[in-house]
Design a protein around this motif. Structure first.
Motif, PDB file in Angstrom:
ATOM      1  N   GLN A 143       0.826  -1.210   0.000  1.00 21.39           N
ATOM      2  CA  GLN A 143       0.000   0.000   0.000  1.00 21.39           C
ATOM      3  C   GLN A 143       0.862   1.262   0.000  1.00 21.39           C
ATOM      4  N   GLN A 144       2.066   1.179   0.516  1.00 18.70           N
ATOM      5  CA  GLN A 144       2.970   2.327   0.554  1.00 18.70           C
ATOM      6  C   GLN A 144       3.845   2.439  -0.690  1.00 18.70           C
ATOM      7  N   LEU A 145       3.788   1.437  -1.548  1.00 22.28           N
ATOM      8  CA  LEU A 145       4.770   1.326  -2.615  1.00 22.28           C
ATOM      9  C   LEU A 145       4.674   2.420  -3.659  1.00 22.28           C
ATOM     10  N   ASP A 146       3.482   2.701  -4.170  1.00 20.41           N
ATOM     11  CA  ASP A 146       3.360   3.620  -5.301  1.00 20.41           C
ATOM     12  C   ASP A 146       3.969   4.981  -4.992  1.00 20.41           C
ATOM     13  N   GLU A 147       3.634   5.532  -3.839  1.00 17.46           N
ATOM     14  CA  GLU A 147       4.129   6.865  -3.496  1.00 17.46           C
ATOM     15  C   GLU A 147       5.650   6.878  -3.385  1.00 17.46           C
ATOM     16  N   LEU A 148       6.217   5.876  -2.680  1.00 11.36           N
ATOM     17  CA  LEU A 148       7.662   5.843  -2.505  1.00 11.36           C
ATOM     18  C   LEU A 148       8.369   5.623  -3.839  1.00 11.36           C
ATOM     19  N   ALA A 149       7.855   4.727  -4.663  1.00  9.65           N
ATOM     20  CA  ALA A 149       8.505   4.440  -5.942  1.00  9.65           C
ATOM     21  C   ALA A 149       8.576   5.682  -6.823  1.00  9.65           C
ATOM     22  N   ILE A 150       7.499   6.428  -6.890  1.00  9.13           N
ATOM     23  CA  ILE A 150       7.480   7.630  -7.728  1.00  9.13           C
ATOM     24  C   ILE A 150       8.489   8.655  -7.206  1.00  9.13           C
ATOM     25  N   GLN A 151       8.586   8.793  -5.881  1.00  9.43           N
ATOM     26  CA  GLN A 151       9.532   9.743  -5.292  1.00  9.43           C
ATOM     27  C   GLN A 151      10.981   9.314  -5.532  1.00  9.43           C
ATOM     28  N   VAL A 152      11.258   8.041  -5.358  1.00  7.50           N
ATOM     29  CA  VAL A 152      12.622   7.550  -5.523  1.00  7.50           C
ATOM     30  C   VAL A 152      13.045   7.622  -6.993  1.00  7.50           C
ATOM     31  N   ALA A 153      12.134   7.326  -7.881  1.00  6.57           N
ATOM     32  CA  ALA A 153      12.456   7.336  -9.312  1.00  6.57           C
ATOM     33  C   ALA A 153      12.885   8.711  -9.803  1.00  6.57           C
ATOM     34  N   GLU A 154      12.501   9.750  -9.099  1.00 10.21           N
ATOM     35  CA  GLU A 154      12.832  11.109  -9.520  1.00 10.21           C
ATOM     36  C   GLU A 154      14.195  11.578  -9.020  1.00 10.21           C
ATOM     37  N   LEU A 155      14.827  10.822  -8.139  1.00  7.35           N
ATOM     38  CA  LEU A 155      16.099  11.251  -7.562  1.00  7.35           C
ATOM     39  C   LEU A 155      17.243  11.084  -8.556  1.00  7.35           C
ATOM     40  N   PRO A 156      18.192  12.018  -8.567  1.00  8.79           N
ATOM     41  CA  PRO A 156      19.371  11.865  -9.424  1.00  8.79           C
ATOM     42  C   PRO A 156      20.381  10.916  -8.796  1.00  8.79           C
ATOM     43  N   ALA A 157      21.297  10.445  -9.584  1.00  5.91           N
ATOM     44  CA  ALA A 157      22.442   9.632  -9.135  1.00  5.91           C
ATOM     45  C   ALA A 157      22.078   8.231  -8.667  1.00  5.91           C
ATOM     46  N   ILE A 158      20.800   7.909  -8.642  1.00  3.59           N
ATOM     47  CA  ILE A 158      20.392   6.523  -8.429  1.00  3.59           C
ATOM     48  C   ILE A 158      19.392   6.143  -9.514  1.00  3.59           C
ATOM     49  N   ARG A 159      19.293   4.861  -9.773  1.00  2.63           N
ATOM     50  CA  ARG A 159      18.352   4.357 -10.773  1.00  2.63           C
ATOM     51  C   ARG A 159      17.468   3.308 -10.113  1.00  2.63           C
ATOM     52  N   LEU A 160      16.200   3.607 -10.023  1.00  9.24           N
ATOM     53  CA  LEU A 160      15.266   2.641  -9.459  1.00  9.24           C
ATOM     54  C   LEU A 160      15.081   1.506 -10.457  1.00  9.24           C
ATOM     55  N   ARG A 161      15.465   0.303 -10.046  1.00 11.01           N
ATOM     56  CA  ARG A 161      15.427  -0.846 -10.944  1.00 11.01           C
ATOM     57  C   ARG A 161      14.243  -1.761 -10.695  1.00 11.01           C
ATOM     58  N   GLY A 162      13.773  -1.856  -9.423  1.00 13.11           N
ATOM     59  CA  GLY A 162      12.684  -2.788  -9.177  1.00 13.11           C
ATOM     60  C   GLY A 162      12.421  -3.009  -7.708  1.00 13.11           C
ATOM     61  N   LEU A 163      12.008  -4.236  -7.385  1.00 15.56           N
ATOM     62  CA  LEU A 163      11.540  -4.566  -6.044  1.00 15.56           C
ATOM     63  C   LEU A 163      12.278  -5.779  -5.501  1.00 15.56           C
ATOM     64  N   MET A 164      12.377  -5.813  -4.182  1.00 15.71           N
ATOM     65  CA  MET A 164      12.985  -6.956  -3.483  1.00 15.71           C
ATOM     66  C   MET A 164      12.075  -7.382  -2.345  1.00 15.71           C
ATOM     67  N   ALA A 165      12.053  -8.669  -2.059  1.00 20.23           N
ATOM     68  CA  ALA A 165      11.289  -9.164  -0.919  1.00 20.23           C
ATOM     69  C   ALA A 165      11.928 -10.431  -0.368  1.00 20.23           C
ATOM     70  N   ILE A 166      11.734 -10.628   0.935  1.00 20.44           N
ATOM     71  CA  ILE A 166      12.120 -11.862   1.616  1.00 20.44           C
ATOM     72  C   ILE A 166      10.853 -12.393   2.288  1.00 20.44           C
ATOM     73  N   PRO A 167      10.059 -13.194   1.591  1.00 25.13           N
ATOM     74  CA  PRO A 167       8.800 -13.661   2.171  1.00 25.13           C
ATOM     75  C   PRO A 167       9.016 -14.544   3.397  1.00 25.13           C
ATOM     76  N   ALA A 168       7.960 -14.642   4.189  1.00 30.62           N
ATOM     77  CA  ALA A 168       7.980 -15.606   5.294  1.00 30.62           C
ATOM     78  C   ALA A 168       8.117 -17.017   4.714  1.00 30.62           C
ATOM     79  N   ARG A 169       8.718 -17.884   5.499  1.00 30.89           N
ATOM     80  CA  ARG A 169       8.884 -19.256   5.049  1.00 30.89           C
ATOM     81  C   ARG A 169       7.524 -19.920   4.887  1.00 30.89           C
ATOM     82  N   CYS A 170       7.306 -20.524   3.747  1.00 27.98           N
ATOM     83  CA  CYS A 170       6.027 -21.188   3.451  1.00 27.98           C
ATOM     84  C   CYS A 170       6.263 -22.686   3.287  1.00 27.98           C
ATOM     85  N   ASP A 171       5.266 -23.456   3.689  1.00 27.26           N
ATOM     86  CA  ASP A 171       5.392 -24.904   3.595  1.00 27.26           C
ATOM     87  C   ASP A 171       5.080 -25.439   2.202  1.00 27.26           C
ATOM     88  N   SER A 172       4.277 -24.709   1.461  1.00 28.57           N
ATOM     89  CA  SER A 172       3.857 -25.242   0.166  1.00 28.57           C
ATOM     90  C   SER A 172       4.363 -24.376  -0.984  1.00 28.57           C
TER      91      SER A 172
END
Length: 231
Positions: A143-172
């Protein structure tokens, strides 16, 4: 500590698995990169992996990483920072890494942008999503992603490439896929808004197949290469 031969064999096996999973899910194996997670591992292990053809390494603990970067500065290694970022660590991260997978605050992104040396290429950045809403893990909600992504994408000297996640361990396997699918959907949603993101950093030793099935472009593998972590 595994021998150099064991590390080389492990890397070769994982690359075969990546190719097999990519073929199984109609992916191009060349679009899935292996990031060797070398945190807590000695310089000798990284050298062995490098000699086996591995070029990208992920570190979480800054001082440990800086020591390794200094020791291996003669090697053309691409260093990725994948740990939690404190404000007082951004200067060294901005100076010594090619990628940062764990940005979850605008303040951190701004500091990385301001502190990136002008003689280096833009710093590649992924936003960390707490996809399983775990209190013990860093990352923002979807739910917080869209706003942060748009703000970060506008910054100079960095390039927003994508997303990272470490999900909880799942059994299936189906549960693993469902969580990774959410991340892929989020990336596609951002691209529909005009961002040009190309990276999903997701999948580790225990859930790599599900991640590749759902579009991972970087899989972060440590234990299956180097053995269990010492801490």
């Amino acid at each position: 500590m595994p021998s150099p031969e064991t590390i080389a064999e492990n890397i070769s096996r994982i690359r075969r698995q990546i190719a097999d999973y990519a073929a199984k899910y109609a992916r191009n194996a060349s679009n899935v990169s292996l990031l060797a997670v070398s945190k807590t591992k000695p310089v000798a292990d990284i050298q062995a992996a490098f000699e086996a053809g591995q070029r990208c390494f992920g570190e979480s603990y800054l001082q440990e990483a800086l020591d390794k970067i200094a020791a291996l500065q003669q090697l053309p290694i691409e260093w990725h920072f994948i740990g939690h970022i404190q404000s007082n660590k951004t200067l060294d991260i901005a100076h010594h890494f090619a990628w940062v997978h764990s940005v979850d605050r605008l303040k951190i992104a701004r500091r990385l942008s301001e502190q990136r040396p002008t003689d280096l290429p833009p710093l590649n950045v992924c936003l960390q999503i707490n996809i399983s809403a775990e209190a013990s893990k860093s990352g923002i909600s979807l739910q917080q992603l869209d706003e942060l992504a748009i703000q970060v994408a506008e910054l100079p000297a960095i390039r927003l490439r994508g997303l990272m996640a470490i999900p909880a361990r799942c059994d299936s396997f189906s549960e693993q896929r469902a969580l990774f699918h959410q991340l892929n959907d989020a990336l596609q949603g951002l691209n529909a808004q005009g961002l040009q993101l190309d990276t999903l950093s997701m999948g580790m030793s225990g859930d790599m197949e599900a991640a590749i099935a759902e579009g991972a472009t970087i899989v972060r593998i440590g234990t299956a290469i180097f053995g269990p972590r010492s801490t």
